[in-house]
Design an enzyme around this catalytic site. Sequence first.
Site, PDB file in Angstrom:
ATOM      1  CG  ASN A   6     -21.666  59.193 -17.667  1.00 31.75           C
ATOM      2  OD1 ASN A   6     -20.537  59.508 -16.784  1.00 31.75           O
ATOM      3  ND2 ASN A   6     -22.015  57.981 -18.019  1.00 31.75           N
ATOM      4  CD  GLN A  40     -20.279  54.445 -16.344  1.00 36.15           C
ATOM      5  OE1 GLN A  40     -20.881  55.401 -16.226  1.00 36.15           O
ATOM      6  NE2 GLN A  40     -19.320  54.235 -17.286  1.00 36.15           N
ATOM      7  CB  CYS A  69     -17.845  56.696 -12.097  1.00 29.45           C
ATOM      8  SG  CYS A  69     -19.167  57.501 -13.365  1.00 29.45           S
ATOM      9  N   GLY A  70     -16.581  59.781 -12.128  1.00 29.98           N
ATOM     10  CA  GLY A  70     -16.678  61.310 -11.689  1.00 29.98           C
ATOM     11  C   GLY A  70     -18.269  61.712 -11.769  1.00 29.98           C
ATOM     12  CG  ASN A  71     -20.058  62.887 -15.372  1.00 34.98           C
ATOM     13  OD1 ASN A  71     -19.848  63.976 -15.204  1.00 34.98           O
ATOM     14  ND2 ASN A  71     -19.916  62.422 -16.507  1.00 34.98           N
ATOM     15  CG  ASN A 163     -11.397  55.997 -13.967  1.00 37.35           C
ATOM     16  OD1 ASN A 163     -10.638  57.228 -13.797  1.00 37.35           O
ATOM     17  ND2 ASN A 163     -12.601  56.036 -14.552  1.00 37.35           N
ATOM     18  CG  HIS A 165      -9.006  58.839 -17.813  1.00 40.00           C
ATOM     19  ND1 HIS A 165      -9.980  58.919 -18.538  1.00 40.00           N
ATOM     20  CD2 HIS A 165      -9.117  58.562 -16.323  1.00 40.00           C
ATOM     21  CE1 HIS A 165     -10.955  58.859 -17.675  1.00 40.00           C
ATOM     22  NE2 HIS A 165     -10.646  58.684 -16.329  1.00 40.00           N
ATOM     23  CD  GLU A 214     -17.302  56.567 -19.271  1.00 43.05           C
ATOM     24  OE1 GLU A 214     -17.013  56.009 -18.298  1.00 43.05           O
ATOM     25  OE2 GLU A 214     -18.021  57.642 -19.327  1.00 43.05           O
ATOM     26  NE  ARG A 215     -11.507  51.178 -16.915  1.00 40.17           N
ATOM     27  CZ  ARG A 215     -10.946  50.867 -15.791  1.00 40.17           C
ATOM     28  NH1 ARG A 215     -10.338  49.851 -15.675  1.00 40.17           N
ATOM     29  NH2 ARG A 215     -11.770  51.479 -14.763  1.00 40.17           N
ATOM     30  CB  CYS A 223     -16.109  60.819 -19.258  1.00 44.01           C
ATOM     31  SG  CYS A 223     -14.822  59.525 -18.299  1.00 44.01           S
ATOM     32  CB  THR A 225     -12.645  59.871 -14.428  1.00 45.43           C
ATOM     33  OG1 THR A 225     -13.273  59.095 -15.318  1.00 45.43           O
ATOM     34  CG2 THR A 225     -13.185  59.624 -12.884  1.00 45.43           C
ATOM     35  N   GLY A 226     -12.791  61.509 -16.889  1.00 47.68           N
ATOM     36  CA  GLY A 226     -12.148  61.726 -18.339  1.00 47.68           C
ATOM     37  C   GLY A 226     -12.058  63.294 -18.610  1.00 47.68           C
TER      38      GLY A 226
END
Length: 284
Positions: A6, A40, A69-71, A163, A165, A214-215, A223, A225-226
Amino acid sequence: MHGAGNDFIVLNGLDQDLSNITREQWQKLAHRQFGIGADQILLIEKATRPDADFRYRIFNADGGEVEQCGNGSRCFVRFVLDQGLSTKNPLRVEVAHTILTLSSRDDGLVEVNMGAPIFDHSKIPFNARGLATKQEFHEMLYALPIATPAAHDSWISVLSMGNPHAVQVVGDVDSAPVLEEGSSIEKDAAFPKKVNAGYMQILNRKEIKLRVYERGAGETLACGTGACAAVVSGIRRGLLDSPVTVHTRGGDLQISWGGIVNEITQAVIMTGPAITVFEGETKI
């Protein structure tokens, strides 16, 4: 930089004023043919709160600003430490609605306290009106109508990791219709601020495979957070036990979650890589 594939443009907004960059300029920077290219963009700024060391903002490839954004959070830590912007470890960083605690480990991986998952529909936000439901262990599933030529209902878990999911379980993630249906789920009217669409394949109680649409970015190689949302969903559905290894197309993430203890929702802990690919300058 990238976290399990990512990828991010990371910009130092401490030493230069980047506050007036337009949505169109973010889009151009993120464009893989006409710009630098990224899923991103992370903009690092001075904290606005006394309990944080830094603040960072997140812009998707479409130029829109998002909450989490986790990553990217792991890449933030690596950037700040490698650039000599701080010697603190762990770091506390301000994002849109919360403070994250992030630690660089001796093995080169980065551990992030992602905070507690959010299930309150008004805070996700999610409007379940008119959707069929069914209970699976501790989780409520919702039948989301998919507006594609092969129209059907997908049973989804809905939660927020800062965010929104929507997570569904599939038999084979490699053949799942992520590209065909992801955009329809992302833009469904049940999600006023759109949603990230996750497709999870259960390998065993400690291991899953995951793809996420992702949005504002489309499918990404990973992802963060995913991955957190998928593991939380799987634990609440009685399908997984913490900790869980999440295999994404770009690499592996480790997700731990203690569930809800004495009515207190525990924080999700994510561990994974953060890699610098190159450094450079660009003129806007």
